[in-house]
Design a protein around this motif. Structure first.
Motif, PDB file in Angstrom:
ATOM      1  N   ALA A  18      41.449  74.070  52.918  1.00 53.98           N
ATOM      2  CA  ALA A  18      42.035  74.010  51.575  1.00 53.98           C
ATOM      3  C   ALA A  18      43.430  74.622  51.571  1.00 53.98           C
ATOM      4  CB  ALA A  18      41.128  74.723  50.570  1.00 53.98           C
ATOM      5  N   ALA A  52      44.546  68.581  45.363  1.00 55.97           N
ATOM      6  CA  ALA A  52      43.147  68.973  45.135  1.00 55.97           C
ATOM      7  C   ALA A  52      42.307  67.754  44.752  1.00 55.97           C
ATOM      8  CB  ALA A  52      43.071  70.046  44.053  1.00 55.97           C
ATOM      9  N   TRP A  57      38.425  68.265  44.995  1.00 54.49           N
ATOM     10  CA  TRP A  57      38.264  69.647  44.527  1.00 54.49           C
ATOM     11  C   TRP A  57      38.598  69.760  43.056  1.00 54.49           C
ATOM     12  CZ3 TRP A  57      42.071  71.162  48.869  1.00 54.49           C
ATOM     13  CH2 TRP A  57      41.445  71.058  50.107  1.00 54.49           C
ATOM     14  N   ALA A  59      39.965  72.604  40.248  1.00 57.30           N
ATOM     15  CA  ALA A  59      40.613  73.908  40.109  1.00 57.30           C
ATOM     16  C   ALA A  59      40.313  74.471  38.726  1.00 57.30           C
ATOM     17  CB  ALA A  59      42.121  73.772  40.295  1.00 57.30           C
ATOM     18  N   LEU A  85      38.710  77.237  43.424  1.00 54.08           N
ATOM     19  CA  LEU A  85      38.537  75.869  43.913  1.00 54.08           C
ATOM     20  C   LEU A  85      37.064  75.581  44.128  1.00 54.08           C
ATOM     21  CD1 LEU A  85      41.295  75.402  46.637  1.00 54.08           C
ATOM     22  CD2 LEU A  85      41.193  74.372  44.375  1.00 54.08           C
ATOM     23  N   ARG A  86      36.615  74.459  43.568  1.00 54.11           N
ATOM     24  CA  ARG A  86      35.224  74.038  43.734  1.00 54.11           C
ATOM     25  C   ARG A  86      35.188  72.685  44.432  1.00 54.11           C
ATOM     26  NH1 ARG A  86      32.485  77.808  41.066  1.00 54.11           N
ATOM     27  NH2 ARG A  86      33.314  78.639  39.138  1.00 54.11           N
ATOM     28  N   THR A  92      31.721  76.803  45.293  1.00 52.67           N
ATOM     29  CA  THR A  92      33.046  77.414  45.274  1.00 52.67           C
ATOM     30  C   THR A  92      33.574  77.521  46.694  1.00 52.67           C
ATOM     31  OG1 THR A  92      32.532  78.669  43.283  1.00 52.67           O
ATOM     32  CG2 THR A  92      34.388  79.436  44.584  1.00 52.67           C
ATOM     33  N   VAL A 110      43.906  81.036  50.513  1.00 55.03           N
ATOM     34  CA  VAL A 110      42.630  80.855  49.831  1.00 55.03           C
ATOM     35  C   VAL A 110      41.707  81.996  50.245  1.00 55.03           C
ATOM     36  CG1 VAL A 110      40.685  79.325  49.383  1.00 55.03           C
ATOM     37  CG2 VAL A 110      42.963  78.358  49.725  1.00 55.03           C
TER      38      VAL A 110
END
Length: 122
Positions: A18, A52, A57, A59, A85-86, A92, A110
């Motif tokens: 990420a 993302a 992902w 946010a 971020l998921r 997560t 991250v």
């Protein structure tokens, strides 16, 4: 070079992947003027959101994220943002911190999933 040397693409390290993907989206030199820095942050937020989204992902809060606000260090401006971020599964991945310092390239890291975003950041 073996397959084990390719850390950035290792699915076991989603935080590293990420951070790498977001750093690729973060281009340019941060201006050291308050108005221009905020405009740069908004444009960067849109690029990070697109990166993302390309990875599936989510946010939270949306990019550019929560911040404590503009800081002055000597004659240099700094602005730091954070988003959780998921993954598409809801897991997560971590907390992405973006730091903008006037005259430098954006820095993105991250942190582990359990890292808190300070409650006083808006």
């Amino acid at each position: 070079m073996t397959g084990h040397d390719d850390v950035f693409l290792d699915p076991v390290e989603p935080r590293t992947a990420a951070a790498f993907a977001l750093r690729l989206a973060a281009a340019g030199i941060v201006p050291n003027d308050a108005t221009a820095l905020r405009a740069f942050a908004d444009a960067l937020g849109a690029r990070l959101a697109a990166a993302a989204q390309a990875h599936g992902w989510v946010a939270e809060p949306p990019f550019p994220g929560a911040t404590r606000g503009l800081e002055t260090i000597g004659e240099t401006l700094r602005l730091t943002f954070a988003v959780r971020l998921r993954a598409p599964s809801g897991e997560t991945l971590g907390v992405a911190f973006t730091t903008l310092v006037g005259g430098r390239r954006p820095e993105i890291g991250v942190a582990p999933a359990h890292t808190p975003i300070p409650q006083d950041w808006a």
